[in-house]
Design an enzyme around this catalytic site. Structure first.
Site, short mmCIF file in Angstrom:
data_model
loop_
_atom_site.label_atom_id
_atom_site.label_comp_id
_atom_site.label_asym_id
_atom_site.label_seq_id
_atom_site.Cartn_x
_atom_site.Cartn_y
_atom_site.Cartn_z
N HIS A 59 -2.95 -4.26 3.14
CA HIS A 59 -3.07 -3.92 1.83
C HIS A 59 -2.11 -4.34 0.82
O HIS A 59 -1.73 -3.84 -0.17
CB HIS A 59 -3.35 -2.50 1.60
N SER A 112 -8.48 -1.35 2.06
CA SER A 112 -8.81 -0.18 2.74
C SER A 112 -10.17 -0.20 3.25
O SER A 112 -11.00 -0.95 3.08
CB SER A 112 -9.16 0.80 1.44
N LYS A 126 -3.98 -1.23 8.75
CA LYS A 126 -4.05 -1.60 7.09
C LYS A 126 -2.95 -2.23 6.56
O LYS A 126 -1.80 -1.59 6.47
CB LYS A 126 -4.65 -0.30 6.42
N LYS A 137 -3.19 12.89 -4.18
CA LYS A 137 -3.36 11.43 -4.30
C LYS A 137 -3.67 10.97 -5.67
O LYS A 137 -4.58 11.85 -6.37
CB LYS A 137 -4.48 10.85 -3.50
N CYS A 190 -2.42 3.45 -2.42
CA CYS A 190 -2.39 2.87 -1.09
C CYS A 190 -1.32 1.59 -1.37
O CYS A 190 -0.52 1.51 -0.63
CB CYS A 190 -3.47 2.08 -0.35
N ASP A 242 -3.16 7.04 6.51
CA ASP A 242 -3.46 6.63 5.27
C ASP A 242 -4.15 7.90 4.69
O ASP A 242 -5.13 8.62 4.92
CB ASP A 242 -4.44 5.73 5.22
N ASP A 243 -3.72 8.46 3.25
CA ASP A 243 -4.00 9.84 2.56
C ASP A 243 -4.07 10.81 3.47
O ASP A 243 -4.63 11.93 3.22
CB ASP A 243 -5.64 9.33 2.20
N HIS A 262 -8.23 7.96 5.65
CA HIS A 262 -8.94 7.54 4.40
C HIS A 262 -10.37 7.59 4.52
O HIS A 262 -10.76 7.14 5.71
CB HIS A 262 -8.39 6.16 4.17
N ASP A 276 0.70 7.43 3.37
CA ASP A 276 1.14 6.47 2.30
C ASP A 276 1.10 7.30 1.28
O ASP A 276 1.42 6.74 0.08
CB ASP A 276 0.29 5.49 2.34
N ASN A 277 0.33 8.44 1.22
CA ASN A 277 0.06 9.23 -0.28
C ASN A 277 -0.63 10.56 0.27
O ASN A 277 -1.04 10.71 1.35
CB ASN A 277 -0.45 8.60 -1.17
N ARG A 302 2.78 0.95 -0.11
CA ARG A 302 3.18 0.26 1.02
C ARG A 302 4.14 -1.08 0.68
O ARG A 302 5.07 -1.21 1.41
CB ARG A 302 1.75 -0.52 1.63
#
Ligand code: MG
Length: 460
Positions: free
Chosen positions: A133, A156, A131, A292, A78, A38-39, A219, A271-272, A82
């Protein structure tokens, strides 16, 4: 023609058929493991050029498999990201934009089939850890979307009472559909996710399985176990990445010990890009511009590693563009699953993944929306950005109390970059290539007719 289907030939075919089927039956469809950070930024791993953070397991995974250097998410946030990963559709088509919060009543609609639901039709054992989301209300949880089990956070890890600027309710840790704890100790999350992933693999070693392990890290707020605290040369953020690397090592070791290495496709991606407004608590996009929340390369291009011994040739770099939307159709091809009904945006990229000679991207272009606004299109080495306002995070230092730096809204016009010669998107060459601009504009117009573009609709 009648000679071909003569009774004699039919008999021969009948006799041959069971032999062929028998051979196919022995070859089980592959297990699939998707590990989603994540991130995490494009430049956060050793095998993607980071010199401070140590990621020996991911580096080895890349050596044993394939590293895609132009792999994209659809939108650099996020939930939207996804939704595309799970459904093989652009986020807008899947009906999920931005990041869903605890107050949201929304979730991924049933009309959009997930990878887990697709593999369930083949009898796969399925697990989602980490996660989700894509909707926290019961009807949207992973257990209702093709996963036999779920353990993790519904959104998150910063959507909790300790958020520096926003008031959030208690953060639930969910098992199945039941909250087992509020505001769990986040220093233990990566470890407990990994332990559960290993347990799931061991339990299902004799049958095809799909594991979707979506870490909450890196994240913000960052947390790491005592085992990895203070170990990295890159501060807390480095510690967190090194713990994720440890986690990947645990999973790969389990596959080897169980002797199912050659039956298992493992994919690692993010994811980003990095959330740059958090200063040294954010990752690095390497040479890429921004992070992001933008359609710049630093927002949407992410590290991607795939490993499948015996099927994916070792130590390869794949520069052809690919995107998360391609994973569902590719997994369908590799497992023999039937594609879900309805329009998909993704395409089978198994020739790229399996390293077939001269394999090319099956896409004419990829489209980058920010919410419902079409911000950019990439075709070949060209990336064209449309007049838009985007939120820049560069140069906004976070406060000492952990509050994020402020976004800066930047108004930008038509911009063209050649990513082969200008990876960092520094020089706008829109004036020099009118024919390229026209070609990419036409592609974008076709996409606008299909998925809309609220930037253009406002003008009318
Ligand atoms: Mg993210």
């Amino acid at each position: 023609m009648s000679r071909i289907f003569s009774p004699g030939m039919a008999l021969v075919l009948m006799l041959l058929a069971p032999v062929t089927l028998g051979a196919q039956e022995k070859k089980r469809p592959p297990n699939v493991i998707i590990i989603y950070a994540d991130d995490m930024g494009y430049g956060d791993l050793g095998c993607f050029g980071n010199t401070k953070i140590k990621t020996p397991h991911l580096d080895l995974m890349a050596k044993q498999g394939s590293r895609f250097t132009s792999f994209y998410v659809t939108q650099a946030v996020c939930s939207a990201s996804r939704a595309a990963l799970m459904t093989g559709k652009y986020s807008n088509r899947a009906g999920i934009l931005g990041a869903l919060g605890p107050a949201s009543k929304n979730g991924l609609a049933r009309a959009h089939t997930t990878i887990a639901e697709m593999l369930k039709t083949l009898g796969y054992a399925t697990s989602m850890i980490g996660k989700w989301h894509l909707g926290h209300l019961p009807e949207y949880l992973p257990t209702r979307r093709g996963f036999d089990e779920f353990y993790g956070l519904p959104y998150s890890n910063d959507m909790w009472p300790k958020h520096p600027t926003t008031k959030f309710p208690d953060l639930p840790l969910i098992q199945g559909e039941k909250t087992i704890e509020f505001n769990p100790d986040q220093t233990k999350l990566t470890t407990s996710y990994t332990e559960r992933a290993v347990q799931f693999i061991k339990k299902n070693k004799d049958q095809p399985f799909f594991l979707y392990l979506a870490h909450n890290m890196p994240h913000v707020p960052l947390f790491v176990s005592d085992r990895h605290k203070g170990k990295s040369a890159a501060g807390l953020y480095g510690d967190v990445i090194e713990e994720l690397d440890w986690s990947v090592g645990q999973i790969l070791r389990t596959l080897q010990e169980l002797g199912i290495d050659e039956d298992t496709l493992v994919i690692f991606t993010s994811d980003n890009g990095p959330w740059l407004s958090y200063g040294n608590h954010s990752g690095s996009a390497g040479l890429l511009r921004e992070g992001k929340g933008t359609a710049w390369e630093g927002g949407v291009r992410v590290p991607f590693i795939a490993r499948w011994p015996g099927r994916i040739p070792p130590d390869r770099t794949q520069p052809e563009p690919a995107m998360t939307i391609d994973l569902l159709p590719t997994i369908a091809r590799l497992t023999g699953a039937k594609l879900p009904q309805g329009k998909l945006d993704g395409k089978d990229i198994s020739p790229l993944l399996l390293g077939e000679k001269n394999a090319k991207s099956p896409h004419e272009a990829y489209y980058f929306y920010w919410s419902t606004e079409l911000h950019a299109v990439r075709s070949g080495s060209w990336k064209l950005y449309f007049p838009r306002t985007y939120r820049s995070m560069i140069g906004n230092e976070p406060g000492k109390d952990g509050t994020p730096g402020l976004y800066k809204n930047v108004k930008a016009g038509l911009e063209l970059f050649n990513l082969d010669t200008d990876l960092s998107e520094k020089t706008n060459i829109v004036a020099g290539y009118p024919e390229v601009v026209r070609r990419l504009e036409l592609m974008a117009d076709r996409m606008r007719e299909d998925l809309g573009d609220s930037l253009r609709q406002k003008k009318k």
